[in-house]
Design a protein around this motif. Structure first.
Motif, PDB file in Angstrom:
ATOM      1  N   UNK A  66       0.483  -1.303  -0.245  1.00  0.00           N
ATOM      2  CA  UNK A  66       0.259  -0.047  -0.244  1.00  0.00           C
ATOM      3  C   UNK A  66       1.114   1.136   0.156  1.00  0.00           C
ATOM      4  N   UNK A  67       0.846   2.105  -0.954  1.00  0.00           N
ATOM      5  CA  UNK A  67       1.294   3.374  -0.894  1.00  0.00           C
ATOM      6  C   UNK A  67       0.186   4.745  -1.068  1.00  0.00           C
ATOM      7  N   UNK A  68       0.946   5.551  -0.256  1.00  0.00           N
ATOM      8  CA  UNK A  68       0.250   6.771   0.057  1.00  0.00           C
ATOM      9  C   UNK A  68       0.508   7.699   0.794  1.00  0.00           C
ATOM     10  N   UNK A  69      -0.451   9.211   0.103  1.00  0.00           N
ATOM     11  CA  UNK A  69       0.740  10.271   0.347  1.00  0.00           C
ATOM     12  C   UNK A  69      -0.113  10.392   1.860  1.00  0.00           C
ATOM     13  N   UNK A  70       0.595  10.760   3.293  1.00  0.00           N
ATOM     14  CA  UNK A  70      -0.312  11.143   4.105  1.00  0.00           C
ATOM     15  C   UNK A  70       0.370  12.216   5.135  1.00  0.00           C
ATOM     16  N   UNK A  71      -0.664  12.374   6.234  1.00  0.00           N
ATOM     17  CA  UNK A  71      -0.085  13.812   6.884  1.00  0.00           C
ATOM     18  C   UNK A  71       0.164  12.982   7.910  1.00  0.00           C
ATOM     19  N   UNK A  72      -0.345  11.693   7.702  1.00  0.00           N
ATOM     20  CA  UNK A  72       0.044  10.621   9.493  1.00  0.00           C
ATOM     21  C   UNK A  72      -1.409   9.981   9.864  1.00  0.00           C
ATOM     22  N   UNK A  73      -2.469  10.341   9.992  1.00  0.00           N
ATOM     23  CA  UNK A  73      -4.095   9.491  10.360  1.00  0.00           C
ATOM     24  C   UNK A  73      -3.612   8.163   9.674  1.00  0.00           C
ATOM     25  N   UNK A  74      -3.759   9.228   8.075  1.00  0.00           N
ATOM     26  CA  UNK A  74      -5.059   7.930   7.255  1.00  0.00           C
ATOM     27  C   UNK A  74      -3.422   6.797   7.461  1.00  0.00           C
ATOM     28  N   UNK A  75      -2.029   7.305   7.162  1.00  0.00           N
ATOM     29  CA  UNK A  75      -1.210   6.195   6.917  1.00  0.00           C
ATOM     30  C   UNK A  75      -1.646   5.489   8.615  1.00  0.00           C
ATOM     31  N   UNK A  76      -1.522   5.874   9.916  1.00  0.00           N
ATOM     32  CA  UNK A  76      -1.701   4.617  10.757  1.00  0.00           C
ATOM     33  C   UNK A  76      -2.970   3.751  10.940  1.00  0.00           C
ATOM     34  N   UNK A  77      -4.484   4.551  10.201  1.00  0.00           N
ATOM     35  CA  UNK A  77      -4.883   3.282   9.927  1.00  0.00           C
ATOM     36  C   UNK A  77      -5.041   2.078   8.980  1.00  0.00           C
ATOM     37  N   UNK A  78      -4.505   3.050   7.947  1.00  0.00           N
ATOM     38  CA  UNK A  78      -4.042   2.104   6.848  1.00  0.00           C
ATOM     39  C   UNK A  78      -2.766   0.439   7.216  1.00  0.00           C
ATOM     40  N   UNK A  79      -1.852   1.600   8.315  1.00  0.00           N
ATOM     41  CA  UNK A  79      -0.985   0.661   8.804  1.00  0.00           C
ATOM     42  C   UNK A  79      -1.619  -0.120   9.451  1.00  0.00           C
ATOM     43  N   UNK A  80      -2.427   0.240   9.742  1.00  0.00           N
ATOM     44  CA  UNK A  80      -3.055  -0.988  10.965  1.00  0.00           C
ATOM     45  C   UNK A  80      -3.750  -2.033  10.130  1.00  0.00           C
ATOM     46  N   UNK A  81      -4.675  -1.779   9.341  1.00  0.00           N
ATOM     47  CA  UNK A  81      -4.772  -2.796   8.571  1.00  0.00           C
ATOM     48  C   UNK A  81      -4.215  -3.722   8.067  1.00  0.00           C
ATOM     49  N   UNK A  82      -2.982  -3.083   7.219  1.00  0.00           N
ATOM     50  CA  UNK A  82      -2.198  -3.406   6.900  1.00  0.00           C
ATOM     51  C   UNK A  82      -1.767  -4.593   7.354  1.00  0.00           C
TER      52      UNK A  82
END
Length: 453
Positions: A66-82
């Motif tokens: 998963x590759x995304x531009x994020x200010x941090x919070x979306x990344x946290x949700x994606x990382x957790x799900x990943x």
């Protein structure tokens, strides 16, 4: 009862009445506390929705990245799900984001690439462009693109909107949301307006962003774009998730007001939230004349204060930007209480004997050392003693041979706490340049004098 994994705990966040910070705002003001999501932000909702949709459509395949531009919070949700679902993550973010956000993403095993803020979205160095390039280059990868992926808005249409409607028993009259990707306000607002078209949807914007003018005039004005400090809201382009038909108005809030209001929410309500919550409450207070006592207002509190410890919750950071004025003693106020005396310095070419004589005659223990008018070091009684015990012949040597590193420099806005922490066994003072450019010295005695005075 238990949950099968952490993702099942997303949603059903509490609605809490605000009692102090909005006491002069008519109506009942309720905060939707999205920090209780497992990733501590509202972005958990749409992160899992985007992944679920991509899995169903076949865009995201087993073992993918998963590759995304994020200010941090979306990344946290994606990382957790990943982690739960077995994917890898690479995130691009901007250098204005808090260190805590970047560190949190890395704690979840994600690779994080920090890109410059002050470039156009189309610039190859921007965090949008870098994430798009990586998606092309990394095999079996998928970019959620939270800005234009309508699963973002849909998550809030399916979850956040119905929750607010049920929690207020349909009595909500206004929704106030900071707008970044636009997913939260557009999805939640769409659901609520379908339930009651009279509900007002207010978007909070920031200076340096294009949303407000575009809503009011239909003009995308590039002259409105400039760097700003507020995190999580505002944009320099128009994401597909921003549904301007759903949003009734935009209100801009300054960086300073957003930062100070963020701190006030913690201090006055006991709710530890991030920067966009401060902007949202700041905007609501600016709009208070549009409200009536019978109104029921819901404000989204997007994320947690722990992500901003080095910024909005750090007094020195606030002072450096001129956001806090003399709440505590600063270098400037310490100098104002100090007797005006000319700072004693010695040129680096002077002898150790001359330094001894100056220290004796002036009754001081440490002296800044200069070279061509610039302060390059310091010499202390203890330095001289150590040097002479080792080699008595050094009396005639230049002090540059035994001087040590200069006193720390601070600026006029540096707090008394920071100055005190810099004064220790090695440094009995700090140096500061006053408003006229003259170098002044602050000692421990000056601090004690300022406090007691």
């Amino acid at each position: 009862m238990w949950y099968n994994n952490i993702l099942e705990t997303i949603g059903n966040t509490p609605l809490v009445k605000l009692n102090t910070i909005t006491k002069n705002v008519p109506g009942t003001i309720l905060a939707k506390i999205e920090t209780t999501n497992p990733g501590n932000s509202i972005k958990d909702r749409m992160a899992i929705k985007m992944i679920d949709d991509a899995e169903k459509s076949g865009k995201l395949k087993p073992g993918g990245t998963i590759i995304e531009g994020t200010s941090g919070n979306t990344g946290m949700g994606l990382a957790m799900a990943a982690i739960v679902k077995g994917y890898k993550c690479i995130f691009t973010t901007t250098d204005k984001q808090s260190k805590e956000k970047v560190d949190a993403l890395r704690a979840f095993g994600a690779e994080v690439i920090v890109c410059p803020t002050n470039v156009e979205p189309e610039d190859p160095r921007s965090y949008y462009s870098v994430s798009s390039r990586l998606e092309r280059e990394v095999p079996n990868s998928w970019k959620p693109n939270q800005y234009d992926n309508l699963a973002n808005s849909q998550a809030h249409y399916e979850q956040t909107g119905p929750e607010i409607w049920e929690q207020t028993e349909g009595k909500i009259t206004h929704l106030v949301v900071g707008v970044g990707t636009g997913g939260t306000i557009s999805g939640t607002g769409k659901y609520l307006k379908e339930k009651n078209p009279n509900i007002q949807i207010w978007g909070i914007d920031t200076y340096g962003s294009v949303f407000k003018k575009y809503k009011e005039t239909g003009i995308f004005d590039k002259d409105e774009i400039y760097p700003y400090i507020t995190e999580g809201i505002g944009e320099d382009f128009l994401p597909a998730n921003v549904n301007f038909d759903v949003i009734d108005l935009f209100e801009k809030v300054t960086d300073k007001d957003a930062a100070l209001m963020t701190r006030d929410i913690a201090r006055k309500e006991g709710i530890f939230v991030g920067n966009s919550a401060g902007a949202a409450i700041g905007g609501l207070i600016q709009l208070k004349d549009k409200l009536k006592p019978e109104d029921v207002v819901v404000v989204i509190f997007h994320d947690h204060g722990s992500r901003y410890m080095g910024k909005m919750y750090n007094e020195d950071w606030l002072r450096e930007r001129g956001f806090l004025q003399d709440e505590k003693l600063t270098a400037k106020s310490i100098l104002a209480k100090k007797e005006t005396t000319e700072i004693v310095t010695l040129d680096a070419t002077k002898s150790v004997l001359e330094a001894i004589n100056t220290i004796k005659s002036m009754n001081i223990s440490q002296i800044p050392v200069t070279q061509q008018g610039m302060i390059v070091g310091k010499i202390a009684e203890s330095d001289i003693l150590s040097a002479l015990l080792e080699n008595p012949g050094l009396k005639s040597a230049a002090i540059s041979e035994i001087m040590t590193a200069t006193f720390p420099f601070v600026d006029l806005n540096t707090s008394i706490d920071k100055i005190s922490s810099l004064i220790n066994k090695e440094n009995s003072a700090v140096l500061v340049e006053d408003e006229s450019g003259k170098i002044e010295i602050i000692t421990q005695y000056d601090i004690i004098n300022a406090i007691s005075g």
